[in-house]
Write an enzyme that holds these catalytic residues in place. Structure first.
Site, PDB file in Angstrom:
ATOM      1  N   ASP A  16      55.810   1.917  11.902  1.00 22.16           N
ATOM      2  CA  ASP A  16      55.918   2.443  10.542  1.00 22.16           C
ATOM      3  C   ASP A  16      57.074   3.429  10.523  1.00 22.16           C
ATOM      4  O   ASP A  16      57.068   4.426  11.252  1.00 22.16           O
ATOM      5  CB  ASP A  16      54.592   3.159  10.216  1.00 22.16           C
ATOM      6  CG  ASP A  16      54.591   3.768   8.833  1.00 22.16           C
ATOM      7  OD1 ASP A  16      55.652   3.816   8.180  1.00 22.16           O
ATOM      8  OD2 ASP A  16      53.509   4.214   8.418  1.00 22.16           O
ATOM      9  N   ILE A  17      58.059   3.168   9.691  1.00 21.93           N
ATOM     10  CA  ILE A  17      59.268   3.997   9.708  1.00 21.93           C
ATOM     11  C   ILE A  17      58.979   5.435   9.276  1.00 21.93           C
ATOM     12  O   ILE A  17      59.683   6.359   9.687  1.00 21.93           O
ATOM     13  CB  ILE A  17      60.393   3.350   8.864  1.00 21.93           C
ATOM     14  CG1 ILE A  17      61.732   3.948   9.288  1.00 21.93           C
ATOM     15  CG2 ILE A  17      60.153   3.517   7.370  1.00 21.93           C
ATOM     16  CD1 ILE A  17      62.918   3.114   8.925  1.00 21.93           C
ATOM     17  N   ASN A  30      65.813   0.966  -4.343  1.00 19.58           N
ATOM     18  CA  ASN A  30      66.437   0.185  -5.420  1.00 19.58           C
ATOM     19  C   ASN A  30      67.490   1.064  -6.101  1.00 19.58           C
ATOM     20  O   ASN A  30      67.593   2.253  -5.812  1.00 19.58           O
ATOM     21  CB  ASN A  30      65.388  -0.361  -6.401  1.00 19.58           C
ATOM     22  CG  ASN A  30      64.583   0.754  -7.024  1.00 19.58           C
ATOM     23  OD1 ASN A  30      65.132   1.758  -7.478  1.00 19.58           O
ATOM     24  ND2 ASN A  30      63.266   0.615  -7.038  1.00 19.58           N
ATOM     25  N   GLY A  38      56.824  -1.297  -1.299  1.00 21.03           N
ATOM     26  CA  GLY A  38      57.277  -1.564   0.066  1.00 21.03           C
ATOM     27  C   GLY A  38      57.587  -0.291   0.834  1.00 21.03           C
ATOM     28  O   GLY A  38      56.882   0.724   0.733  1.00 21.03           O
ATOM     29  N   ASP A  40      59.968   1.794   0.455  1.00 20.98           N
ATOM     30  CA  ASP A  40      60.342   2.903  -0.442  1.00 20.98           C
ATOM     31  C   ASP A  40      59.096   3.700  -0.861  1.00 20.98           C
ATOM     32  O   ASP A  40      59.070   4.941  -0.772  1.00 20.98           O
ATOM     33  CB  ASP A  40      61.042   2.300  -1.669  1.00 20.98           C
ATOM     34  CG  ASP A  40      61.725   3.335  -2.537  1.00 20.98           C
ATOM     35  OD1 ASP A  40      62.214   4.334  -1.999  1.00 20.98           O
ATOM     36  OD2 ASP A  40      61.757   3.143  -3.760  1.00 20.98           O
ATOM     37  N   THR A 124      64.513  -7.693   3.248  1.00 24.25           N
ATOM     38  CA  THR A 124      63.672  -8.827   3.674  1.00 24.25           C
ATOM     39  C   THR A 124      62.240  -8.754   3.151  1.00 24.25           C
ATOM     40  O   THR A 124      61.389  -9.550   3.558  1.00 24.25           O
ATOM     41  CB  THR A 124      63.639  -8.964   5.216  1.00 24.25           C
ATOM     42  OG1 THR A 124      63.114  -7.758   5.773  1.00 24.25           O
ATOM     43  CG2 THR A 124      65.020  -9.213   5.777  1.00 24.25           C
ATOM     44  N   ALA A 126      60.622  -7.442  -0.776  1.00 19.16           N
ATOM     45  CA  ALA A 126      60.665  -7.858  -2.178  1.00 19.16           C
ATOM     46  C   ALA A 126      61.987  -8.548  -2.539  1.00 19.16           C
ATOM     47  O   ALA A 126      62.020  -9.398  -3.428  1.00 19.16           O
ATOM     48  CB  ALA A 126      60.452  -6.641  -3.071  1.00 19.16           C
ATOM     49  N   TYR A 127      63.069  -8.205  -1.846  1.00 20.96           N
ATOM     50  CA  TYR A 127      64.379  -8.772  -2.184  1.00 20.96           C
ATOM     51  C   TYR A 127      64.623 -10.155  -1.567  1.00 20.96           C
ATOM     52  O   TYR A 127      65.666 -10.762  -1.804  1.00 20.96           O
ATOM     53  CB  TYR A 127      65.507  -7.805  -1.831  1.00 20.96           C
ATOM     54  CG  TYR A 127      65.660  -6.649  -2.820  1.00 20.96           C
ATOM     55  CD1 TYR A 127      64.805  -6.512  -3.911  1.00 20.96           C
ATOM     56  CD2 TYR A 127      66.670  -5.708  -2.674  1.00 20.96           C
ATOM     57  CE1 TYR A 127      64.939  -5.469  -4.814  1.00 20.96           C
ATOM     58  CE2 TYR A 127      66.814  -4.656  -3.584  1.00 20.96           C
ATOM     59  CZ  TYR A 127      65.941  -4.538  -4.649  1.00 20.96           C
ATOM     60  OH  TYR A 127      66.091  -3.509  -5.542  1.00 20.96           O
TER      61      TYR A 127
HETATM   62  P1  ADP Z   1      63.574  -4.745  -0.034  1.00 26.76           P
HETATM   63  O1  ADP Z   1      63.379  -4.531  -1.517  1.00 26.76           O
HETATM   64  O2  ADP Z   1      64.897  -4.202   0.478  1.00 26.76           O
HETATM   65  O3  ADP Z   1      63.308  -6.159   0.371  1.00 26.76           O
HETATM   66  P2  ADP Z   1      60.949  -3.862   0.923  1.00 26.76           P
HETATM   67  O4  ADP Z   1      60.450  -2.469   1.021  1.00 26.76           O
HETATM   68  O5  ADP Z   1      60.228  -4.782  -0.005  1.00 26.76           O
HETATM   69  O6  ADP Z   1      62.505  -3.743   0.618  1.00 26.76           O
HETATM   70  O7  ADP Z   1      60.934  -4.516   2.353  1.00 26.76           O
HETATM   71  C1  ADP Z   1      61.858  -4.242   3.372  1.00 26.76           C
HETATM   72  C2  ADP Z   1      61.189  -4.391   4.716  1.00 26.76           C
HETATM   73  O8  ADP Z   1      60.464  -3.191   5.009  1.00 26.76           O
HETATM   74  C3  ADP Z   1      60.158  -5.521   4.769  1.00 26.76           C
HETATM   75  O9  ADP Z   1      60.421  -6.282   5.928  1.00 26.76           O
HETATM   76  C4  ADP Z   1      58.812  -4.802   4.838  1.00 26.76           C
HETATM   77  O10 ADP Z   1      57.874  -5.518   5.605  1.00 26.76           O
HETATM   78  C5  ADP Z   1      59.216  -3.521   5.559  1.00 26.76           C
HETATM   79  N1  ADP Z   1      58.315  -2.358   5.422  1.00 26.76           N
HETATM   80  C6  ADP Z   1      57.397  -2.070   4.472  1.00 26.76           C
HETATM   81  N2  ADP Z   1      56.792  -0.894   4.738  1.00 26.76           N
HETATM   82  C7  ADP Z   1      57.339  -0.421   5.892  1.00 26.76           C
HETATM   83  C8  ADP Z   1      57.138   0.742   6.711  1.00 26.76           C
HETATM   84  N3  ADP Z   1      56.246   1.691   6.385  1.00 26.76           N
HETATM   85  N4  ADP Z   1      57.899   0.893   7.843  1.00 26.76           N
HETATM   86  C9  ADP Z   1      58.810  -0.046   8.178  1.00 26.76           C
HETATM   87  N5  ADP Z   1      59.054  -1.158   7.457  1.00 26.76           N
HETATM   88  C10 ADP Z   1      58.322  -1.347   6.330  1.00 26.76           C
END
Ligand code: ADP
Length: 182
Positions: A16-17, A30, A38, A40, A124, A126-127
């Protein structure tokens, strides 16, 4: 998985980032910078409402660009917000914009003297960018940047799912075997 690029380290892990202790973490935001789902949403929840208040002062961010804020309640001192492209198969600009999102994030880090950065896999979720296309492009872009800028000592990809980790590991193995000196 961990490899050396010159004197810098490029690392892949599942996690988890929002929990990372690198100096900066990157947010896949966005263009409004006013919050989303996601990664964000997770970053804003963990950082607290002051992050959104600072984002409101920035007036948005173009696709392929990056801006920096403080990290507030996060362990990371800074959040670098970048906007990746929405995937469009037949648009050559899509690749250029994903590459630019990674490059601009590292340029912004460099300008602040930041030495360690954690990235999610941009675009990777929602986009809709396919992992098997995004992972090699992301890793190539980061490796090229680190070779030119050893001031950045650590880039850590924090992949949320086992599937994403696998895609990045496969791409990094290919990248390493295709280059005599990565
Ligand atoms: P985008 O709109 O750029 O596609 P998203 O947030 O929908 O952004 O997804 C980008 C990536 O981040 C996806 O692969 C998703 O699984 C991942 N993701 C979602 N939550 C976390 C988190 N807490 N830590 C790391 N990666 C995450």
């Amino acid at each position: 998985m961990k490899v050396k690029i010159g004197t810098s380290t490029l690392e892949l892990l599942q996690g988890d980032i929002t929990q990372q202790d690198t100096e900066a973490i990157v947010n896949a935001a966005n263009r409004s910078l006013l919050g989303g789902g996601g990664v964000d949403g997770a970053i804003h929840r963990a950082a607290g409402p002051d992050l959104l208040a600072e984002c409101r002062t920035l007036g948005g961010c173009d696709t392929g660009d990056a801006v920096i804020t403080r990290g507030y309640r996060l362990k990371a001192k800074y959040v670098i917000h970048t906007v990746g492209p929405v995937y469009q198969r037949s648009r050559p600009g899509t690749e250029r914009l994903l590459k630019s999102a990674y490059q601009r994030s590292l340029e912004v880090a460099l300008a602040k003297g930041i030495r360690s950065v954690a990235f999610p896999s941009i675009s990777t979720g929602a986009y809709g960018y396919p992992l098997d296309e995004a992972a090699p492009l992301a890793l190539r872009t980061i490796a090229d940047f680190l070779r030119k800028h050893p001031e950045i000592e650590l880039v850590r990809f924090v992949l949320f799912s086992p599937k994403a980790l696998r895609a990045f590991e496969e791409a990094l193995e290919k990248l390493c075997s295709s280059r005599r000196r990565i």
